[in-house]
Design a protein around this motif. Structure first.
Motif, mmCIF file in Angstrom:
data_model
loop_
_atom_site.group_PDB
_atom_site.id
_atom_site.type_symbol
_atom_site.label_atom_id
_atom_site.label_comp_id
_atom_site.label_asym_id
_atom_site.label_seq_id
_atom_site.Cartn_x
_atom_site.Cartn_y
_atom_site.Cartn_z
ATOM 1 N N ILE A 105 38.114 37.143 31.752
ATOM 2 C CA ILE A 105 39.109 36.349 32.484
ATOM 3 C C ILE A 105 40.496 36.515 31.870
ATOM 4 O O ILE A 105 41.474 36.804 32.573
ATOM 5 C CB ILE A 105 38.691 34.868 32.503
ATOM 6 C CG1 ILE A 105 37.445 34.681 33.369
ATOM 7 C CG2 ILE A 105 39.835 33.991 33.033
ATOM 8 C CD1 ILE A 105 36.879 33.273 33.331
ATOM 9 N N LEU A 106 40.589 36.341 30.566
ATOM 10 C CA LEU A 106 41.896 36.455 29.912
ATOM 11 C C LEU A 106 42.453 37.874 30.001
ATOM 12 O O LEU A 106 43.661 38.075 30.194
ATOM 13 C CB LEU A 106 41.785 36.025 28.450
ATOM 14 C CG LEU A 106 41.507 34.535 28.211
ATOM 15 C CD1 LEU A 106 41.334 34.254 26.732
ATOM 16 C CD2 LEU A 106 42.614 33.673 28.799
ATOM 17 N N VAL A 124 43.729 38.466 33.593
ATOM 18 C CA VAL A 124 44.981 37.733 33.804
ATOM 19 C C VAL A 124 46.142 38.441 33.115
ATOM 20 O O VAL A 124 47.226 38.616 33.693
ATOM 21 C CB VAL A 124 44.838 36.280 33.297
ATOM 22 C CG1 VAL A 124 46.192 35.587 33.254
ATOM 23 C CG2 VAL A 124 43.880 35.503 34.182
ATOM 24 N N ALA A 125 45.917 38.875 31.866
ATOM 25 C CA ALA A 125 46.977 39.574 31.124
ATOM 26 C C ALA A 125 47.359 40.878 31.798
ATOM 27 O O ALA A 125 48.549 41.198 31.951
ATOM 28 C CB ALA A 125 46.524 39.820 29.691
ATOM 29 N N GLY A 126 46.367 41.661 32.220
ATOM 30 C CA GLY A 126 46.655 42.954 32.813
ATOM 31 C C GLY A 126 47.244 42.862 34.207
ATOM 32 O O GLY A 126 48.084 43.689 34.586
ATOM 33 N N TYR A 127 46.834 41.868 34.967
ATOM 34 C CA TYR A 127 47.296 41.775 36.358
ATOM 35 C C TYR A 127 48.707 41.199 36.452
ATOM 36 O O TYR A 127 49.545 41.711 37.193
ATOM 37 C CB TYR A 127 46.323 40.908 37.168
ATOM 38 C CG TYR A 127 46.654 40.845 38.640
ATOM 39 C CD1 TYR A 127 46.245 41.853 39.503
ATOM 40 C CD2 TYR A 127 47.388 39.779 39.168
ATOM 41 C CE1 TYR A 127 46.555 41.799 40.852
ATOM 42 C CE2 TYR A 127 47.698 39.719 40.505
ATOM 43 C CZ TYR A 127 47.273 40.731 41.352
ATOM 44 O OH TYR A 127 47.595 40.678 42.692
ATOM 45 N N PHE A 128 48.973 40.135 35.705
ATOM 46 C CA PHE A 128 50.273 39.467 35.826
ATOM 47 C C PHE A 128 51.325 40.052 34.891
ATOM 48 O O PHE A 128 52.514 40.039 35.211
ATOM 49 C CB PHE A 128 50.117 37.966 35.560
ATOM 50 C CG PHE A 128 49.324 37.251 36.616
ATOM 51 C CD1 PHE A 128 49.885 36.954 37.847
ATOM 52 C CD2 PHE A 128 48.012 36.885 36.387
ATOM 53 C CE1 PHE A 128 49.153 36.298 38.818
ATOM 54 C CE2 PHE A 128 47.277 36.227 37.345
ATOM 55 C CZ PHE A 128 47.835 35.931 38.580
ATOM 56 N N GLY A 129 50.914 40.558 33.720
ATOM 57 C CA GLY A 129 51.872 41.146 32.789
ATOM 58 C C GLY A 129 52.865 40.119 32.275
ATOM 59 O O GLY A 129 52.619 38.910 32.265
ATOM 60 N N ASP A 151 50.951 38.315 29.498
ATOM 61 C CA ASP A 151 50.318 39.436 28.811
ATOM 62 C C ASP A 151 50.631 39.406 27.318
ATOM 63 O O ASP A 151 49.744 39.582 26.472
ATOM 64 C CB ASP A 151 50.813 40.735 29.439
ATOM 65 C CG ASP A 151 50.116 41.956 28.858
ATOM 66 O OD1 ASP A 151 49.038 41.798 28.273
ATOM 67 O OD2 ASP A 151 50.660 43.064 28.990
ATOM 68 N N VAL A 152 51.904 39.191 26.984
ATOM 69 C CA VAL A 152 52.311 39.157 25.579
ATOM 70 C C VAL A 152 51.582 38.051 24.824
ATOM 71 O O VAL A 152 51.064 38.254 23.713
ATOM 72 C CB VAL A 152 53.835 38.977 25.466
ATOM 73 C CG1 VAL A 152 54.245 38.769 24.005
ATOM 74 C CG2 VAL A 152 54.559 40.179 26.053
ATOM 75 N N LEU A 153 51.507 36.859 25.414
ATOM 76 C CA LEU A 153 50.859 35.726 24.752
ATOM 77 C C LEU A 153 49.379 35.993 24.501
ATOM 78 O O LEU A 153 48.868 35.786 23.389
ATOM 79 C CB LEU A 153 51.042 34.465 25.597
ATOM 80 C CG LEU A 153 50.337 33.199 25.095
ATOM 81 C CD1 LEU A 153 50.863 32.809 23.722
ATOM 82 C CD2 LEU A 153 50.522 32.047 26.082
ATOM 83 N N ILE A 154 48.686 36.454 25.539
ATOM 84 C CA ILE A 154 47.245 36.682 25.390
ATOM 85 C C ILE A 154 46.962 37.799 24.395
ATOM 86 O O ILE A 154 46.054 37.704 23.558
ATOM 87 C CB ILE A 154 46.616 36.993 26.766
ATOM 88 C CG1 ILE A 154 46.692 35.762 27.674
ATOM 89 C CG2 ILE A 154 45.160 37.435 26.608
ATOM 90 C CD1 ILE A 154 46.196 35.991 29.081
#
Length: 279
Positions: free
Chosen positions: A98-99, A102-107, A111-114
């Protein structure tokens, strides 16, 4: 001839499946059908070697320091250990996938936080983190499952993110956006199905790590507490008596080795198949 041709080159996979099936069979059939109680022993039957007959019955793998049947304890311990490992793996896979998606799709900042959380997670040695949490929260099955699951998600998040970055640029994803599908629908219907295969391979390769970690925690006495057995605490209990009853350590060690070797061989075979399909 046809069977031989099919098996040629897949011997590792066949051997891996046989090992895993054998372990799973022992973990299911022994607790269900073996008549001897794994938690109750007889002090007059301590340290009996394998294939000894006592008034309680036959002990194919011998007895321990309290006269408990080792086969019964090994079957129940394997079942508990596998249950902990599979539940932990499920938490790691779900959370990391899930994480990562979310990181790869929204950027962007998401993405930086995750990814910084992933870096922090991977920078801390797993065994030290697990021992710290177990010492704080206390030893129990629920705590051990949660700790193992929450310390293993980072690897899955990285792989899920990388795969999502590639999938989100494909034409059918752009078409789904163009017809007005929501981001959640696109992730679940179009991104997730295309990243399941590499995550499955990664899960197969990650299971041995979880098995070793669970056994290590049990060996140190911070996992499931006696009298309930696990593969780790069976070895931990038997190490003090290895010179007079080596079977107490031998059989749990063989069971751990079978699971680790089986999962590694199966994972390597899946990687080779994936490489062959890509080439």
């Amino acid at each position: 001839m046809w069977t031989g041709a099919r098996l040629r080159g897949n011997e590792d996979a066949v051997f891996a499946v046989l090992l895993i099936v054998a372990v799973v069979t022992v973990s299911i059939l022994v607790p269900l059908f073996w008549p001897l109680d794994p938690l109750r022993g007889t002090l007059t039957a301590t340290f009996k070697p394998p294939m000894t007959m006592t008034e309680a019955g036959l002990h194919p793998l011998g007895t321990d320091q309290l006269g408990r049947d080792l086969l019964a304890r090994l079957g129940l311990g394997t079942l508990i250990s596998l249950g902990i490992v599979l539940a932990s793996a499920a938490i790691s896979v779900v959370l990391g996938t899930i994480l990562g998606m979310v990181a790869g799709y929204f950027g962007g900042w998401v993405d930086v936080l995750i990814m910084r959380l992933v870096d922090i997670q991977l920078a801390i040695p797993f065994i030290l983190l697990i021992l710290l949490f177990v010492a704080i929260l206390g030893p129990s099955i629920a705590n051990l499952v949660a700790i193992l699951g929450l310390t293993g998600w980072a690897v899955f998040a990285r792989v899920a993110r990388g795969q999502t970055l590639a999938v989100r640029e494909l034409e059918y994803v752009e078409a789904a956006r163009a017809i007005g599908q929501s981001d959640g629908t696109i992730i679940l219907r179009h991104v997730l199905p295309n990243i399941v295969a590499p995550l499955t391979v990664l899960l197969t390769l990650d299971l041995p790590r979880l098995i070793i970690l669970e056994a290590s925690v049990g060996f140190l006495g911070l996992g499931v507490q006696p009298p309930w057995p696990t593969l780790g605490n069976l070895i931990g209990e038997g190490r003090s008596f290895i010179l007079i009853a080596d079977w107490l350590v031998l059989y749990p060690g063989l069971m751990i080795g079978a699971v680790v070797v089986g999962c590694n061989l199966l994972g390597d075979w899946l990687v080779r198949r994936a490489d062959m399909k890509m080439s």
